[in-house]
Design an enzyme around this catalytic site. Structure first.
Site, PDB file in Angstrom:
ATOM      1  N   GLU A 114      94.792 -55.468 -77.783  1.00 52.53           N
ATOM      2  CA  GLU A 114      93.720 -54.607 -78.313  1.00 52.53           C
ATOM      3  C   GLU A 114      92.799 -54.161 -77.194  1.00 52.53           C
ATOM      4  O   GLU A 114      92.697 -54.841 -76.186  1.00 52.53           O
ATOM      5  CB  GLU A 114      92.817 -55.423 -79.257  1.00 52.53           C
ATOM      6  CG  GLU A 114      93.447 -55.924 -80.490  1.00 52.53           C
ATOM      7  CD  GLU A 114      92.466 -56.799 -81.266  1.00 52.53           C
ATOM      8  OE1 GLU A 114      91.372 -57.108 -80.760  1.00 52.53           O
ATOM      9  OE2 GLU A 114      92.826 -57.157 -82.390  1.00 52.53           O
ATOM     10  N   LYS A 116      89.457 -54.044 -75.181  1.00 48.59           N
ATOM     11  CA  LYS A 116      88.271 -54.895 -75.060  1.00 48.59           C
ATOM     12  C   LYS A 116      87.073 -53.957 -75.088  1.00 48.59           C
ATOM     13  O   LYS A 116      86.852 -53.181 -74.163  1.00 48.59           O
ATOM     14  CB  LYS A 116      88.298 -55.689 -73.760  1.00 48.59           C
ATOM     15  CG  LYS A 116      87.139 -56.658 -73.645  1.00 48.59           C
ATOM     16  CD  LYS A 116      87.289 -57.541 -72.417  1.00 48.59           C
ATOM     17  CE  LYS A 116      86.233 -58.634 -72.333  1.00 48.59           C
ATOM     18  NZ  LYS A 116      84.893 -58.258 -72.724  1.00 48.59           N
ATOM     19  N   ASP A 118      83.455 -52.541 -74.895  1.00 53.24           N
ATOM     20  CA  ASP A 118      82.317 -52.890 -74.050  1.00 53.24           C
ATOM     21  C   ASP A 118      80.999 -52.636 -74.788  1.00 53.24           C
ATOM     22  O   ASP A 118      80.305 -51.665 -74.545  1.00 53.24           O
ATOM     23  CB  ASP A 118      82.379 -52.062 -72.757  1.00 53.24           C
ATOM     24  CG  ASP A 118      81.485 -52.650 -71.681  1.00 53.24           C
ATOM     25  OD1 ASP A 118      81.011 -53.790 -71.860  1.00 53.24           O
ATOM     26  OD2 ASP A 118      81.269 -51.976 -70.665  1.00 53.24           O
ATOM     27  N   TYR A 229      86.954 -56.608 -85.093  1.00 52.10           N
ATOM     28  CA  TYR A 229      88.289 -57.002 -84.622  1.00 52.10           C
ATOM     29  C   TYR A 229      88.611 -58.477 -84.798  1.00 52.10           C
ATOM     30  O   TYR A 229      89.690 -58.920 -84.463  1.00 52.10           O
ATOM     31  CB  TYR A 229      88.451 -56.650 -83.146  1.00 52.10           C
ATOM     32  CG  TYR A 229      87.300 -57.152 -82.288  1.00 52.10           C
ATOM     33  CD1 TYR A 229      87.086 -58.516 -82.124  1.00 52.10           C
ATOM     34  CD2 TYR A 229      86.423 -56.268 -81.687  1.00 52.10           C
ATOM     35  CE1 TYR A 229      86.018 -58.984 -81.379  1.00 52.10           C
ATOM     36  CE2 TYR A 229      85.357 -56.727 -80.934  1.00 52.10           C
ATOM     37  CZ  TYR A 229      85.158 -58.084 -80.785  1.00 52.10           C
ATOM     38  OH  TYR A 229      84.100 -58.531 -80.059  1.00 52.10           O
ATOM     39  N   LYS A 317      91.031 -57.538 -67.422  1.00 53.47           N
ATOM     40  CA  LYS A 317      90.002 -56.517 -67.203  1.00 53.47           C
ATOM     41  C   LYS A 317      90.465 -55.479 -66.194  1.00 53.47           C
ATOM     42  O   LYS A 317      91.106 -55.818 -65.201  1.00 53.47           O
ATOM     43  CB  LYS A 317      88.694 -57.183 -66.750  1.00 53.47           C
ATOM     44  CG  LYS A 317      88.050 -57.957 -67.902  1.00 53.47           C
ATOM     45  CD  LYS A 317      86.747 -58.574 -67.505  1.00 53.47           C
ATOM     46  CE  LYS A 317      85.551 -57.788 -67.940  1.00 53.47           C
ATOM     47  NZ  LYS A 317      84.294 -58.487 -67.621  1.00 53.47           N
ATOM     48  N   CYS A 411      55.179 -32.622 -54.442  1.00 48.77           N
ATOM     49  CA  CYS A 411      56.257 -32.029 -55.230  1.00 48.77           C
ATOM     50  C   CYS A 411      57.023 -31.052 -54.337  1.00 48.77           C
ATOM     51  O   CYS A 411      56.418 -30.161 -53.734  1.00 48.77           O
ATOM     52  CB  CYS A 411      55.689 -31.300 -56.438  1.00 48.77           C
ATOM     53  SG  CYS A 411      56.918 -30.285 -57.294  1.00 48.77           S
ATOM     54  N   CYS A 414      56.304 -27.257 -55.750  1.00 45.93           N
ATOM     55  CA  CYS A 414      55.004 -26.572 -55.732  1.00 45.93           C
ATOM     56  C   CYS A 414      54.011 -27.186 -54.749  1.00 45.93           C
ATOM     57  O   CYS A 414      52.923 -26.659 -54.553  1.00 45.93           O
ATOM     58  CB  CYS A 414      54.398 -26.533 -57.130  1.00 45.93           C
ATOM     59  SG  CYS A 414      53.826 -28.140 -57.684  1.00 45.93           S
ATOM     60  N   CYS A 429      55.116 -34.851 -60.775  1.00 50.38           N
ATOM     61  CA  CYS A 429      54.302 -33.753 -60.292  1.00 50.38           C
ATOM     62  C   CYS A 429      53.344 -33.424 -61.438  1.00 50.38           C
ATOM     63  O   CYS A 429      53.782 -33.078 -62.535  1.00 50.38           O
ATOM     64  CB  CYS A 429      55.198 -32.550 -59.987  1.00 50.38           C
ATOM     65  SG  CYS A 429      54.254 -31.025 -59.846  1.00 50.38           S
ATOM     66  N   CYS A 434      53.772 -25.931 -62.211  1.00 53.57           N
ATOM     67  CA  CYS A 434      54.842 -26.023 -61.201  1.00 53.57           C
ATOM     68  C   CYS A 434      56.046 -25.206 -61.673  1.00 53.57           C
ATOM     69  O   CYS A 434      56.550 -25.416 -62.781  1.00 53.57           O
ATOM     70  CB  CYS A 434      55.221 -27.486 -61.016  1.00 53.57           C
ATOM     71  SG  CYS A 434      56.719 -27.728 -60.061  1.00 53.57           S
TER      72      CYS A 434
HETATM   73  S1  IVH Z   1      88.341 -61.538 -79.637  1.00 49.86           S
HETATM   74  C1  IVH Z   1      86.969 -66.240 -79.562  1.00 49.86           C
HETATM   75  N1  IVH Z   1      88.713 -59.008 -79.283  1.00 49.86           N
HETATM   76  O1  IVH Z   1      84.567 -59.826 -75.326  1.00 49.86           O
HETATM   77  C2  IVH Z   1      86.695 -64.963 -78.874  1.00 49.86           C
HETATM   78  N2  IVH Z   1      86.802 -60.000 -78.289  1.00 49.86           N
HETATM   79  O2  IVH Z   1      84.038 -61.176 -72.884  1.00 49.86           O
HETATM   80  C3  IVH Z   1      87.642 -63.951 -79.381  1.00 49.86           C
HETATM   81  N3  IVH Z   1      85.373 -58.435 -77.081  1.00 49.86           N
HETATM   82  O3  IVH Z   1      82.903 -62.511 -76.812  1.00 49.86           O
HETATM   83  C4  IVH Z   1      87.122 -62.628 -79.122  1.00 49.86           C
HETATM   84  N4  IVH Z   1      86.575 -56.644 -77.481  1.00 49.86           N
HETATM   85  O4  IVH Z   1      82.466 -60.111 -77.720  1.00 49.86           O
HETATM   86  C5  IVH Z   1      87.928 -60.054 -79.011  1.00 49.86           C
HETATM   87  N5  IVH Z   1      89.196 -56.754 -79.085  1.00 49.86           N
HETATM   88  C6  IVH Z   1      88.390 -57.788 -78.823  1.00 49.86           C
HETATM   89  C7  IVH Z   1      87.200 -57.675 -78.066  1.00 49.86           C
HETATM   90  C8  IVH Z   1      86.435 -58.815 -77.798  1.00 49.86           C
HETATM   91  C9  IVH Z   1      85.487 -57.114 -76.906  1.00 49.86           C
HETATM   92  C10 IVH Z   1      84.258 -59.233 -76.541  1.00 49.86           C
HETATM   93  C11 IVH Z   1      83.806 -60.365 -77.424  1.00 49.86           C
HETATM   94  C12 IVH Z   1      83.892 -61.584 -76.545  1.00 49.86           C
HETATM   95  C13 IVH Z   1      83.774 -60.959 -75.202  1.00 49.86           C
HETATM   96  C14 IVH Z   1      84.246 -61.827 -74.083  1.00 49.86           C
END
Ligand code: IVH
Length: 676
Positions: A114, A116, A118, A229, A317, A411, A414, A429, A434
């Site tokens: 999946e 991740k 942010d 998720y 990552k 500035c 001006c 400014c 200006c």
């Molecule tokens: S599963 C038991 N799935 O990443 C932890 N986490 O850096 C299982 N995060 O604390 C987490 N996308 O907040 C999971 N698809 C995803 C995620 C995800 C982002 C976050 C989550 C976690 C953090 C760790």
């Protein structure tokens, strides 16, 4: 490394990692990029492994980053929220699989891969299908209760949809991430830059900073989003695997990850990680990696977890896209409100597929903190995949010619001496006349979201300002046909069109004029709320803070304290009052809203009771619409109830309404009423 050296380094790293965790999780103001943070944490974990005699329970390697803040009540998760192991290396990623192969004694394992996301981690609890709570991760055991703020998230339904195939459990904690879209991030940052406030480095920090605001009205203005998720506590069990769970999450009407890959074995998983990397830039949220999870919940239980993270999941990552380049010059941009923003003019480089030639340096302090000099070779990164940022200077490549940058005290446009307002990082400014400010103010004033005047492009505005014909907004309405015709490029017809557009704009809607004034923090929706409430520009201009905030409560729905201070401050400046007078003098007669706009008052004095499931909206959404239109929502039907808004499977409230003769309406009728 000797044990004594290791001991010292471990202590240093613990302090350093803890400090950065505090900056990231609690303050949403990290000083270093995520990648560097991960490196420090990894160095600490490796040393603790190598020198177990110095391992400790109180180490950032054994605790999840704590986000709890003053001002929120905390709530204990029924099932703790953990962190995730992460890696940047393919070998380590494959080693994760090998550990599981050994543990389970079999080679083929079903995974899901999946994105991740942010954002910031959150746990939402539904009881009998109703949203009852939203809590941040906190220290993993207990987090901050952010329910009120989370309810402003449009995509988070107050009630789950039910379906035969995916029954809703009695109680479920669903884990996910709150985030901001790129567009919303840019909009808010632009507003902050103009208001002289520090901008956020990326959408994640802005989302984190927003959800921890104490005023839910301010939260609602920044359109947060959510994606879900993960599963926490659940009674009774509804799924045996991640794939089943995701299907249920979708069926219940919750937003889930844009794409996920059910795969067999680590080779297929690795391939999915690669595919995700290609697709992720088109996702609505920022992604900094791929999470690979064992699909089966049974196997997950067998695998268990370490102090901090489960053994059944890993985050791979992605390296942020970075490149080295040279700063050829630092230029200063003067904004609409006079804020001076330093910009690095870079030797062009290609980054994440686009050529980057400029990067904002934000403000004077930022340049000093990073000691950025003209001529320096710097590392630039697309932070959160959005704006290019200068990460650091490569000191090895610094030459004698690289002199510290002296922020101008005048500035650049001006020549007025710049000032720094109290509690602001920005230099400004102060000269409202200006030319740079006038140009920007004009551009804003005539834009689509303000007076919407056709035929006034940037080139034309530049000319009008250069000629000295327009020094202030009212001058626009004093332009003479004969003068305009001397501009050469302007043929008669377009001149007449422009003059007609200006004439028509004198009768613009009031909110357009309010927005056009460029009051810090006041965007379109606030301008609409203000127009509806005051109905008159002069009344707005003479309002006091008490007219906005009484007993610490907003008088006008959607206008919080920050805005109240900004508005009254704006009109306290006699130059701005003169501007208003000038605009009225040249004949502007803005039209007050007949039928209320945006935050309308159409339901003033009306009380609604909601019951049953509406076809397209959650009850919370309907309630928000009613309140936004000045109506009230009540939990029980009485003679005083104006309407019962009923959906499918409406219960006793509907019977009561019929008994008392209270009008019952459905969603379609309700929407019609809202339109007026
Ligand atoms: S599963 C038991 N799935 O990443 C932890 N986490 O850096 C299982 N995060 O604390 C987490 N996308 O907040 C999971 N698809 C995803 C995620 C995800 C982002 C976050 C989550 C976690 C953090 C760790």
């Amino acid at each position: 490394m000797t044990p004594a050296e290791a001991k010292k380094r471990i202590a240093e790293l613990r302090a350093e990692v803890s400090r950065h965790a505090e900056l990231y999780y609690r303050q949403a103001k990290p000083e270093i990029p995520d990648r560097d943070y991960d490196k420090l944490e990894r160095e600490l974990a490796d040393l603790e492994k190598q020198f177990p005699q110095f391992a400790a329970k109180v180490s950032p390697t054994a605790q999840v980053g704590d986000d709890r803040l003053e001002g929120f009540s905390t709530y204990r998760h029924r099932q703790p929220m953990q962190s995730l192991d992460n890696t940047y290396s393919e070998d380590e990623y494959r080693a994760f699989h090998q550990r599981l192969v050994k543990l389970f004694g079999r080679d083929e394992l079903a995974y899901v891969v999946e994105p991740k996301v942010d954002g910031l981690a959150v746990s939402v609890t539904y009881e009998k299908g109703k949203l009852v709570r939203a809590v941040t991760r906190g220290n993993g055991e207990e987090g901050d209760d952010i329910t009120v703020n989370a309810r402003t998230i449009y995509s988070l339904p107050a009630e789950l949809k039910t379906s035969k195939k995916h029954p809703v459990p009695d109680v479920i904690e669903i884990r996910g991430e709150i985030y901001l879209t790129t567009a919303e991030f840019q909009r808010i940052n632009e507003e902050r830059e103009e208001a002289g406030e520090p901008v956020y480095a990326n959408p994640r920090n802005l989302a984190a900073g927003t959800i921890k605001q104490l005023d839910p009205k301010e939260v609602a203005r920044r359109k947060l989003e959510i994606v879900l998720y993960g599963i926490g506590y659940c009674e009774p069990q509804v799924a045996d695997s991640q794939s089943e769970f995701v299907a249920s999450v979708k069926a219940w009407g919750l937003p889930t990850v844009e794409k996920f890959w059910p795969v067999q074995g680590i080779d297929a998983a690795w391939q999915a990680v690669g595919e995700l990397d290609k697709l992720r830039h088109a996702f609505a949220y920022g992604t900094d990696g791929a999470v690979t999870k064992v699909d089966s919940f049974g196997l997950r239980r067998e695998a268990g977890s370490t102090a901090k993270s489960p053994r059944w999941a890993i985050a791979y990552k992605f390296e942020p896209e970075r490149a080295e380049t040279k700063i050829n010059a630092i230029t200063i941009q003067v904004g609409r409100t006079g804020v001076l923003t330093p910009v690095a003019e870079l030797e062009p480089v290609i980054l994440a597929g686009t050529t980057v030639a400029r990067a904002t340096l934000h403000n004077k302090d930022e340049i000093a903190r990073k000691d950025i000099r003209v001529g320096d070779t710097v590392l630039v990164e697309k932070a959160g995949e959005v704006i290019p940022a200068v990460i650091e200077v490569n000191l090895k490549r610094r030459t004698k010619e690289c002199r510290p940058y002296e922020f101008p005290d005048k500035c650049p446009v001006c020549g007025t001496k710049v000032v720094q307002l109290e509690e602001e990082v920005a230099m400004r400014c102060p000269n409202l006349g200006c030319p740079a400010q006038v140009r920007r103010r004009l551009t804003h004033f005539v834009s689509k979201a303000c007076l919407d005047i056709d035929g006034l492009g940037t080139a034309m505005i530049d000319e009008l300002v250069e000629k000295g014909w327009v020094k202030e907004l009212p001058d626009l309405f004093r332009l003479k046909r004969d003068d305009l015709l001397t501009l050469g490029k302007k043929v008669e017809k377009s001149t007449d069109n422009l003059l007609a557009a200006l004439e028509a704009a004198k009768r613009c809607e009031l909110w357009r004029l309010i927005h056009g004034l460029g009051i810090p923090h006041v965007g379109v929706s606030a301008a609409k709320d203000l127009a509806t409430h005051f109905r008159d520009l002069e009344k707005l201009a003479s309002a006091k803070v008490e007219d906005f905030i009484a007993n610490k409560e907003s008088v006008i729905s959607g206008i919080g304290e920050t805005m109240a201070v900004a508005i009254t401050g704006f009109f306290a400046d006699k130059r701005n009052r003169a501007l208003v007078e000038g605009l009225l003098e040249v004949g502007l007669k803005p039209v007050a809203p007949e039928k209320p706009v945006g935050g309308s008052t159409i339901f003033a004095g009306k009380t609604f009771v909601l019951t049953g499931t509406l076809p397209t909206m959650s009850r919370d959404e309907a309630a928000a619409k009613i309140e936004a239109a000045a109506g009230k929502v009540s939990g029980s039907v009485s003679k005083k109830t104006s309407y019962v808004l009923a959906g499918e499977e409406a219960g006793s409230k509907l019977d009561k309404a019929k008994e008392l003769g209270v009008p019952v309406i459905d969603e379609a009728e309700f929407l019609k009423m809202l339109k007026g």
